[in-house]
Motif scaffolding. Sequence first.
Motif, short mmCIF file in Angstrom:
data_model
loop_
_atom_site.label_atom_id
_atom_site.label_comp_id
_atom_site.label_asym_id
_atom_site.label_seq_id
_atom_site.Cartn_x
_atom_site.Cartn_y
_atom_site.Cartn_z
N VAL A 141 -2.32 5.75 1.89
CA VAL A 141 -3.31 4.80 2.06
C VAL A 141 -3.22 3.91 3.37
O VAL A 141 -4.20 3.75 4.06
N LEU A 142 -1.93 3.52 3.53
CA LEU A 142 -1.46 2.91 4.89
C LEU A 142 -2.01 3.54 6.03
O LEU A 142 -2.56 3.01 7.14
N LEU B 23 0.78 -1.14 -0.03
CA LEU B 23 -0.04 -0.05 -0.04
C LEU B 23 0.75 1.20 0.00
O LEU B 23 1.91 1.25 0.65
N SER C 2 0.05 -5.89 9.66
CA SER C 2 0.00 -4.82 8.87
C SER C 2 -0.11 -3.31 9.58
O SER C 2 0.46 -2.50 9.09
N LEU D 278 -8.48 1.59 11.49
CA LEU D 278 -8.47 0.32 12.15
C LEU D 278 -8.41 0.72 13.76
O LEU D 278 -9.15 0.10 14.60
N THR E 51 -5.76 3.23 6.35
CA THR E 51 -5.97 2.18 7.08
C THR E 51 -5.90 2.00 8.47
O THR E 51 -6.70 1.44 9.43
#
Length: 241
Positions: free
Chosen positions: A94-95, A90, A138, A102, A98
């Motif tokens: 974007v990471l 990613l 991740s 989360l 995310t």
Amino acid sequence: MAGLLLGGVVLLGASVQWMTGMGFALVAVPALVLVLGPHDGVSLANCGAGLICLAGLAEGWRQVRLRSMVPLIVAAACTVPLGAWFARRLPEPVLLVTMGALVTIAVLLLLRGFRLRALTGLGGAVGAGAVGGFMNASAGLGGPPMSLYAVNAGWTIREFVPNALFYGAVVNVFSVATSGLPDLDAGRWATAGAGLVAGAVVGRTLAGRVSEPRARLLVLMLALIGGATTLLKGVWGLLPA
């Protein structure tokens, strides 16, 4: 300044972990990602959380329910490589989005004491372990799925803490072995190590003085702020220049 911020973040995360049995990753990951970048921030969080879990297990390993933990650990081991692959592919904005999302969702679910029938029994253990392994590799956040499983399984806090420490130690070892160590110079390693030690001292000192509900609420509020900040930074990075 960056070194002081790094040490302060690790110290705060370690303190709340020793006070409440949870919270290092929730509190530290958003800030570490902002300071070091997604890969090194998550990897350092995995290292720190793993060391804290191993230290905690030195006192409580006899209370670990190995038979109950096997499905969680095996499922996590299967999804850690997938989480690491996902994080490498990613783009950074974007990471960040995310990770921020989360953290925010995990905190809101924990605040509500989310209950779901599917998170019970063998299937619930496998599902929680799989999601936890993916999230840990991740985004450094393997704890919330384990916490939600424990809530739905009706575990007491005495049952939860040693088993969560065992789960955290194993899954973080898997994550570091898969993703690698953070690329830090000697000074930053020393700062992070000092933060871990100081956090252990502070957390153990305050553990008997701050009520558990207040301490947990503080952990979740700090994590919510950090998650929202990371999310906003990721969104900002996605906007056209």
